[in-house]
Design a protein around this motif. Structure first.
Motif: not given
Length: 407
Positions: A48-58, A172-180, A184-192
């Motif tokens: 996705h062109p507008s993505t921010q990595f985060t600490q988790s899906g939560r 409008d916004l979407a979230i995802a989880s990397l660990t699933k 990786v031991p942590e990680g998520g992302c936020l899409l705008n």
């Protein structure tokens, strides 16, 4: 006259690794992690062109609520079938979660929402459960008509297409989880997709967190029998690392249910960025292997667990454009067997820790799912031998023994 005996054939799977290591519930690093094509034919939210990595899906849900300026006095619609980690960010913002019923496919019951719970609603959280993309055309149209923001929950769906549109592009916004989906031991992302507001600023992880993330990635692989040849070299280093570890990685707790820790959220930690090792794997791990192996494992489970008494696949069919997170298995009488599976460290989970304010609603599948649906691992790093053992264990646990009767 002899009565019939109920038997089911299980597809033969050839063992490729020893079974004395614990079967991982989530992906783990192995020598095949970086094999195969870098790009998958199935859309991935990480492109996705507008993505921010985060600490988790939560954390991504919390940051999405901040971007929408949701706070005290606001209402957010959430599904009756949920993990508490989906609800805790809403409560932490002072907003009110209101639970909506699900139909038999996991879709929101928009008729109930229109009749009962539209006043004060600022946003609705809609999930692609189990990694099986949920059609969202009707939900998107409803949100546009009502002026309600759609938060698309792709925590289970890092890959996929819904109604001919890639997952992650409906909200409008979407979230995802990397660990699933990644080792990786942590990680998520936020899409705008639609907001003009910038992503929240996140703090850079400290050097100790960066180093620990790298060790956790290696430790999970070695602990589950992967990365053969590195074990001896790394054990002494893990001994040092264990001084800083608070809990083991990828191990389910020895209780019947998922951890009640999901009822809270660390707001400060949620504003921490993703560590470099996890970010590197997210950006560089080939994706086609993830999709193909998850689909193959799902279909093996579907074939082996269909036609049995006492349990059945919730979705024996698999949509063409998706990579499942888990295999949802309906069990008529899941307890006390589920508790025994957890004590065995069997790779399974169940969403039976519901938020205290959730209530039974008419024609709702969500509450039933929370009791009857077992989420079985089907990730890309399971070996054929591990799948075979999973199938055998489930049959021993839940399939009524055949009884031969004579007339």
């Amino acid at each position: 006259m002899a009565g019939a005996i109920h038997r089911t054939q299980t597809p033969r799977i050839v063992s490729t690794s020893p079974m004395h290591h614990p079967t991982p519930r989530l992906p783990v690093l192995d020598w095949g992690t970086f094999s195969g094509p870098r790009v998958s034919a199935t859309p991935c939210v990480l492109t996705h062109p507008s993505t921010q990595f985060t600490q988790s899906g939560r954390a991504s849900i919390l940051l999405a609520l901040e971007m929408l300026e949701i706070g005290p006095g606001d209402t957010v619609l959430v599904p009756t079938y949920h993990c508490p980690t989906m609800i805790a960010p809403i409560v932490s913002r002072g907003a009110q979660p209101v639970f909506y019923p699900l139909d038999s496919t996991g879709a929101p019951n928009l008729e109930w929402i229109n009749q009962d719970k539209t006043q004060g609603v600022r946003a609705i959280l809609v999930a692609h459960f189990f990694g099986l993309p949920q059609p969202l055309t009707a939900v998107r149209q409803w949100c546009d008509q009502q002026g309600v923001r759609l938060i698309e929950d792709c925590a289970h769906a890092l890959f996929g297409t819904s109604d001919d549109r890639a997952v992650g592009y409906w909200g409008d916004l979407a979230i995802a989880s990397l660990t699933k989906f990644l080792p990786v031991p942590e990680g998520g992302c936020l899409l705008n997709n639609t907001l003009l507001a910038p992503f929240p600023e996140l703090h850079q992880p400290k050097p100790k967190s960066q180093v620990k993330a790298g060790f956790d990635i290696l430790h999970a692989g070695i602990n589950h029998g992967r990365l053969n040849g590195l074990g001896t070299l790394m054990r002494s280093l893990f001994g040092v690392l264990s001084l800083f570890k608070k809990k083991p990685l990828h191990q389910p707790p020895p209780t019947e249910s998922s951890s009640p820790a999901g009822f809270t959220i660390d707001v400060a930690q949620s504003h921490q960025g993703l560590t470099y090792p996890s970010r590197w794997i997210a950006n560089h791990a080939p994706r086609e292997r993830i999709v193909l192996r998850r689909r193959a494992n799902y279909l093996v489970l579907a074939q082996a667990l269909s036609g049995l008494r006492g349990m059945h696949p919730l979705r024996p069919d698999l949509p063409a454009k998706c990579a499942p997170y888990v295999f949802p298995l309906w069990v008529d009488h899941p307890d006390p067997g589920y508790g025994e599976l957890r004590r065995m460290a069997f790779p399974v989970s169940r969403w039976d820790w519901l938020w205290p304010t959730v209530s039974k609603l008419p024609n709702d599948s969500g509450i039933q799912w929370s009791h009857h649906i077992l989420q079985l691992a089907c990730h890309q790093d399971l070996t054929p031998a591990e799948l075979e053992e999973m199938i055998s264990t489930l049959k021993r646990m839940y399939v009524p023994k055949a009884v031969e009767s004579f007339a």
